[in-house]
Design an enzyme around this catalytic site. Structure first.
Site, PDB file in Angstrom:
ATOM      1  N   CYS A   1      -0.797   1.096  12.718  1.00  0.00           N
ATOM      2  CA  CYS A   1      -2.261   1.202  12.771  1.00  0.00           C
ATOM      3  C   CYS A   1      -2.736   0.705  14.137  1.00  0.00           C
ATOM      4  CB  CYS A   1      -2.899   0.407  11.643  1.00  0.00           C
ATOM      5  SG  CYS A   1      -2.400  -1.312  11.651  1.00  0.00           S
TER       6      CYS A   1
ATOM      7  N   GLY B   1       0.835  -1.212   0.000  1.00  0.00           N
ATOM      8  CA  GLY B   1       0.000   0.000   0.000  1.00  0.00           C
ATOM      9  C   GLY B   1       0.862   1.250   0.000  1.00  0.00           C
TER      10      GLY B   1
HETATM   11  N1  SAH Z   1       3.422  -1.327   4.650  1.00  0.00           N
HETATM   12  C1  SAH Z   1       2.400  -2.286   4.245  1.00  0.00           C
HETATM   13  C2  SAH Z   1       1.804  -3.043   5.422  1.00  0.00           C
HETATM   14  C3  SAH Z   1       2.864  -3.731   6.252  1.00  0.00           C
HETATM   15  S1  SAH Z   1       2.234  -4.788   7.504  1.00  0.00           S
HETATM   16  C4  SAH Z   1       1.325  -1.535   3.448  1.00  0.00           C
HETATM   17  O1  SAH Z   1       1.206  -0.310   3.586  1.00  0.00           O
HETATM   18  O2  SAH Z   1       0.623  -2.185   2.651  1.00  0.00           O
HETATM   19  C5  SAH Z   1       3.728  -5.339   8.182  1.00  0.00           C
HETATM   20  C6  SAH Z   1       4.575  -6.198   7.270  1.00  0.00           C
HETATM   21  O3  SAH Z   1       5.780  -6.522   7.969  1.00  0.00           O
HETATM   22  C7  SAH Z   1       3.950  -7.554   6.890  1.00  0.00           C
HETATM   23  O4  SAH Z   1       3.842  -7.642   5.495  1.00  0.00           O
HETATM   24  C8  SAH Z   1       4.944  -8.584   7.409  1.00  0.00           C
HETATM   25  O5  SAH Z   1       5.123  -9.684   6.531  1.00  0.00           O
HETATM   26  C9  SAH Z   1       6.230  -7.769   7.490  1.00  0.00           C
HETATM   27  N2  SAH Z   1       7.257  -8.311   8.406  1.00  0.00           N
HETATM   28  C10 SAH Z   1       7.064  -8.937   9.592  1.00  0.00           C
HETATM   29  N3  SAH Z   1       8.257  -9.277  10.129  1.00  0.00           N
HETATM   30  C11 SAH Z   1       9.220  -8.862   9.255  1.00  0.00           C
HETATM   31  C12 SAH Z   1      10.641  -8.920   9.247  1.00  0.00           C
HETATM   32  N4  SAH Z   1      11.295  -9.461  10.269  1.00  0.00           N
HETATM   33  N5  SAH Z   1      11.284  -8.385   8.204  1.00  0.00           N
HETATM   34  C13 SAH Z   1      10.616  -7.822   7.166  1.00  0.00           C
HETATM   35  N6  SAH Z   1       9.275  -7.732   7.123  1.00  0.00           N
HETATM   36  C14 SAH Z   1       8.582  -8.248   8.153  1.00  0.00           C
END
Ligand code: SAH
Length: 392
Positions: free
Chosen positions: A327, A211
């Site tokens: 969020c 997003g």
């Molecule tokens: N920024 C995105 C939403 C992110 S939600 C948007 O605006 O659409 C948080 C994200 O962090 C998830 O996709 C999850 O897979 C990722 N995540 C979780 N642990 C992580 C890690 N250790 N390294 C990289 N990404 C990670």
């Protein structure tokens, strides 16, 4: 009647009360309802906002441009309407994720069906309920439930009436053509605060399903160099198909990584701007039909959140900017994370955020520098944004 079922332990409720005091019930109540507007971002690389609004209105769909964010459009949400359960033989149970869309008038898709009795035939009128038995919509079954085990995708129930009603964004031709992306207004402010410019190297550390990455690309007119990281293979796949739908593929590198260690695995990166939008307890996301959270979820999320920031600061140029957004509404995952990182890393300084919407942070020395959105006050998702600059 559609009171939300919250399974939060006493310490989670305490964390909510630290933020909202006596208003915490108003906050929880707002979570069970959608905001009065459903937002989408226009893919301004491919179309103007006016063109999208005209094409929607030509088909009788009300859509308006946001007052402050020119790339944002919104659809008024109608409701609540009363949904009653009459025929107990014709009840289809939806999972949480599907139910929260159906609640707003989306159709129920086959993967979201948890239970569908054999008595339901294609063409029957059915009631869609949550796992807890709460009726959320009426519709016409598109399938013989006897066959549901053999079906993978497609519409299970076409929704005719639901508690709330908003356009089914993912079924709009503008969505299919990659001209719009459903996104909350508050989330759009994160990239606006980041302000990515042409020629800058911009890193999105927790990017999927993309997003904010898509917004970075559009806002910088496809002229920023964008690297998006995420760890989840499944979410990266979803992100790749989103990026293709929006036709953003030429403007971005998508790499799989554990973003707690970017400074080790990608130590050569010197970014101008970085967005850290980490996993969080999502307490601000609405509407919720039910939810379960333990205080240990808040603690676990906060341990990750600070690590993403530590790593981001090491691959940022001097003079570069980090925007941190979540969020959720807990102080533990928001103000306290930023207060800790600036105490630990003397080169990171807070930068004031200058947008009119939202309010300031809460209960911490630098509250004045943060941006918060409160569902019951701002009619948005609950959201937090902080902006940091690396000064040495
Ligand atoms: N920024 C995105 C939403 C992110 S939600 C948007 O605006 O659409 C948080 C994200 O962090 C998830 O996709 C999850 O897979 C990722 N995540 C979780 N642990 C992580 C890690 N250790 N390294 C990289 N990404 C990670």
């Amino acid at each position: 009647m559609w009171a939300m079922l919250l399974d939060y332990d006493a310490s989670v409720i305490e964390a909510v009360k630290r933020v909202y005091g006596d208003l915490y019930k108003a906050f929880l109540d707002a979570l069970s309802r959608p905001g009065s507007r459903m937002y989408a971002r226009v893919n301004t690389l491919r179309v103007t906002v006016g063109e999208v609004i005209d094409s929607l209105r030509a088909r009788g769909i009300s859509a308006f441009q946001d007052e402050e964010l020119s790339e944002a459009i919104y659809f008024p949400v109608e409701g609540p309407f009363n949904i009653e359960l009459h025929n107990y033989d014709k009840v289809v149970v939806a999972d949480k994720y599907a139910a929260e869309s159906v609640y707003l008038g989306s159709n129920l898709y086959i993967p979201g069906v948890i239970r569908c009795p054999n008595t339901v035939r294609s063409g029957d009128e059915v009631t869609i309920v949550t796992v807890q038995g709460l009726p959320i919509a009426k519709g016409i079954s598109m399938i013989n439930c006897r066959d549901v085990k053999h079906l993978r995708k497609g519409i299970a129930v076409e929704v005719v009436r639901s508690i709330y009603r908003a356009p089914k964004i993912i079924e709009l031709p503008e969505y299919r053509a990659g001209l719009i992306y459903p996104q909350s207004l508050a989330a759009m402010y994160a990239v606006r605060v980041l302000d990515p410019r042409p020629k800058e190297l911009v890193v999105d550390t927790c990017a999927a399903p993309g997003g904010k990455t898509g917004h970075i690309i559009e806002y910088s007119m496809g002229e920023a160099f964008v690297i998006a990281f995420d760890y989840s293979k499944r979410r990266l796949e979803e992100m790749k198909s989103e990026i293709e739908r929006l036709k953003h593929t030429p403007f971005i590198e998508i790499w799989r990584a554990d973003s707690r260690y970017l400074h080790i695995d990608f130590s050569w990166i010197r970014a101008d701007k970085i967005i850290v939008d980490p996993p969080c307890t999502s307490l601000g996301v609405r509407p919720k039909l039910y939810d379960m959270k333990r205080y240990s979820d808040i603690v676990a999320a906060s341990k990750y959140q600070i690590q993403f920031l530590r790593s981001a600061s090491k691959i940022l140029k001097v003079g570069g900017i980090i925007v941190y957004s979540t969020c959720t509404i807990t102080i533990e995952e928001n103000e306290e994370i930023i207060e800790s990182i600036i105490k630990e890393d003397r080169c990171l300084k807070l930068v004031d955020i200058e947008f009119k919407r939202g309010s300031r942070g809460i209960l911490t020395p630098h509250s004045y520098a943060y941006m918060r959105f409160h569902p019951h006050i701002h009619d948005t998702t609950g959201y937090f944004i902080a902006k940091l600059m690396k000064t040495c």
